[in-house]
Design a protein around this motif. Structure first.
Motif, PDB file in Angstrom:
ATOM      1  N   ALA A 174      22.616 -39.063 -11.774  1.00  0.00           N
ATOM      2  CA  ALA A 174      22.561 -39.882 -10.571  1.00  0.00           C
ATOM      3  C   ALA A 174      23.310 -41.192 -10.746  1.00  0.00           C
ATOM      4  N   SER A 175      23.244 -41.769 -11.947  1.00  0.00           N
ATOM      5  CA  SER A 175      23.889 -43.063 -12.150  1.00  0.00           C
ATOM      6  C   SER A 175      25.395 -42.948 -12.233  1.00  0.00           C
ATOM      7  N   MET A 176      25.913 -41.720 -12.395  1.00  0.00           N
ATOM      8  CA  MET A 176      27.349 -41.546 -12.468  1.00  0.00           C
ATOM      9  C   MET A 176      27.968 -41.367 -11.087  1.00  0.00           C
ATOM     10  N   VAL A 177      27.159 -41.233 -10.047  1.00  0.00           N
ATOM     11  CA  VAL A 177      27.671 -41.033  -8.713  1.00  0.00           C
ATOM     12  C   VAL A 177      28.143 -42.360  -8.143  1.00  0.00           C
ATOM     13  N   SER A 178      29.372 -42.422  -7.728  1.00  0.00           N
ATOM     14  CA  SER A 178      29.909 -43.670  -7.197  1.00  0.00           C
ATOM     15  C   SER A 178      29.483 -43.841  -5.747  1.00  0.00           C
ATOM     16  N   VAL A 179      29.440 -45.079  -5.322  1.00  0.00           N
ATOM     17  CA  VAL A 179      29.068 -45.407  -3.954  1.00  0.00           C
ATOM     18  C   VAL A 179      30.310 -45.913  -3.240  1.00  0.00           C
ATOM     19  N   PRO A 180      30.559 -45.489  -2.002  1.00  0.00           N
ATOM     20  CA  PRO A 180      31.749 -45.932  -1.300  1.00  0.00           C
ATOM     21  C   PRO A 180      31.832 -47.459  -1.224  1.00  0.00           C
ATOM     22  N   ALA A 181      33.060 -47.962  -1.206  1.00  0.00           N
ATOM     23  CA  ALA A 181      33.241 -49.412  -1.101  1.00  0.00           C
ATOM     24  C   ALA A 181      32.670 -49.949   0.203  1.00  0.00           C
ATOM     25  N   CYS A 182      32.521 -49.087   1.215  1.00  0.00           N
ATOM     26  CA  CYS A 182      32.020 -49.541   2.509  1.00  0.00           C
ATOM     27  C   CYS A 182      30.554 -49.154   2.685  1.00  0.00           C
ATOM     28  N   GLU A 183      29.757 -49.306   1.630  1.00  0.00           N
ATOM     29  CA  GLU A 183      28.358 -48.922   1.716  1.00  0.00           C
ATOM     30  C   GLU A 183      27.601 -49.749   2.741  1.00  0.00           C
ATOM     31  N   ASN A 184      28.078 -50.947   3.052  1.00  0.00           N
ATOM     32  CA  ASN A 184      27.454 -51.779   4.072  1.00  0.00           C
ATOM     33  C   ASN A 184      27.983 -51.343   5.434  1.00  0.00           C
ATOM     34  N   LEU A 215      33.633 -33.241  10.084  1.00  0.00           N
ATOM     35  CA  LEU A 215      33.272 -34.046   8.924  1.00  0.00           C
ATOM     36  C   LEU A 215      33.008 -33.149   7.727  1.00  0.00           C
ATOM     37  N   HIS A 216      33.504 -33.565   6.579  1.00  0.00           N
ATOM     38  CA  HIS A 216      33.216 -32.836   5.339  1.00  0.00           C
ATOM     39  C   HIS A 216      32.607 -33.808   4.342  1.00  0.00           C
ATOM     40  N   GLN A 217      31.668 -33.326   3.565  1.00  0.00           N
ATOM     41  CA  GLN A 217      31.049 -34.171   2.551  1.00  0.00           C
ATOM     42  C   GLN A 217      31.975 -34.319   1.351  1.00  0.00           C
ATOM     43  N   GLU A 218      31.904 -35.483   0.723  1.00  0.00           N
ATOM     44  CA  GLU A 218      32.691 -35.736  -0.467  1.00  0.00           C
ATOM     45  C   GLU A 218      31.957 -35.227  -1.707  1.00  0.00           C
ATOM     46  N   ARG A 219      32.672 -35.181  -2.814  1.00  0.00           N
ATOM     47  CA  ARG A 219      32.091 -34.635  -4.040  1.00  0.00           C
ATOM     48  C   ARG A 219      30.824 -35.367  -4.450  1.00  0.00           C
TER      49      ARG A 219
END
Length: 250
Positions: A174-184, A215-219
């Motif tokens: 879980a900690s290796m999953v990146s969060v999009p830069a636009c999380e806000n 829409l498609h989900q990202e990895r």
């Protein structure tokens, strides 16, 4: 090759046909990765425009006849349908790029407009900076070997080294999953991206075309087991009631 554009940000140089990695790479007069088109479709021919980024474009590594829009076109034609499909895309394009392209060229008599997007597109806004020669080259390489080394091999090695270093610092998946830069989702960047996409969908619908937002989900979203909130915002955008510049249900 790509060119800088004051409104679209950048695009493939219109009217070029190249052989890349022994693959055909063709860009028509409107900057689409598609065969040539007239400004309006011939009577009886159904025209579909597909907007997207590298997922739709494929890049130089994918032969022209293997990109999604060409595969779809051939399947429809094999069923006896008279159809042509325009591939309106480039690597890292987002709503602002799509909107600017449509404002310049219109929807060219398309009966259908399909926009393919994912969570990061919610804040993927044009930057209008100089182009990266590794990802958007504006000149032909002097040597194929030089391009292979500097555009593909070295960046790949650098990304692998960076990945190895980052994964060694984490103990859980879980900690290796990146969060999009636009999380806000209330950030100015996200508001701009959603506004550009809404404007594109609204103008496409006003042209008389049937409009679909796919829409498609990202990895990372598949890894974490659920989409980011940006995915949900994009989906809601296409379901908003008419009025106040909002999009009617598709």
């Amino acid at each position: 090759m790509s060119i800088v554009d004051p409104e679209i940000e950048y695009m493939f140089r219109p009217g070029q046909e190249l052989s890349r990695f022994h693959h055909r790479f063709a860009i028509n007069a409107y900057g689409m990765r598609s065969d040539g088109m007239e400004a309006e479709p011939v009577h009886g021919v159904r025209r579909i425009l597909v907007f997207g980024d590298s997922v739709i474009n494929g890049g130089a590594q994918i032969p022209q006849d293997s990109i999604p829009t060409e595969v779809m076109k051939q399947r429809l034609r094999s069923q006896g349908k008279r159809v042509e499909i325009g591939n309106v895309s480039a690597g890292s394009w987002g709503p602002g790029n799509w909107r600017a392209w449509a404002e310049r060229y219109g929807f060219m008599g398309a009966s259908d407009v399909v926009v393919v997007a994912s969570s990061h597109d919610a804040c993927d806004n044009p930057k209008y900076t100089s182009l990266n020669p590794l990802t958007q080259p504006t000149e032909n390489p002097r040597l194929a070997l030089e391009e292979l080394l500097f555009r593909y091999i070295l960046p790949h090695l650098q990304s692998r080294i960076g990945l190895d270093r980052s994964t060694s610092m984490h103990t859980s998946t879980a900690s290796m999953v990146s969060v999009p830069a636009c999380e806000n989702i209330s950030s100015p960047e996200t508001r701009q991206g959603l506004a550009d996409l809404r404007a594109l969908l609204t103008s496409a619908k006003a042209s008389g075309a049937r409009v679909k937002l796919m829409l498609h989900q990202e990895r990372d979203e598949l890894t974490r087991g659920k989409p980011y909130e940006q995915h949900n915002q994009l989906a809601l955008l296409a379901q908003q009631p008419p009025g106040s510049g909002k999009m009617s249900p598709l």
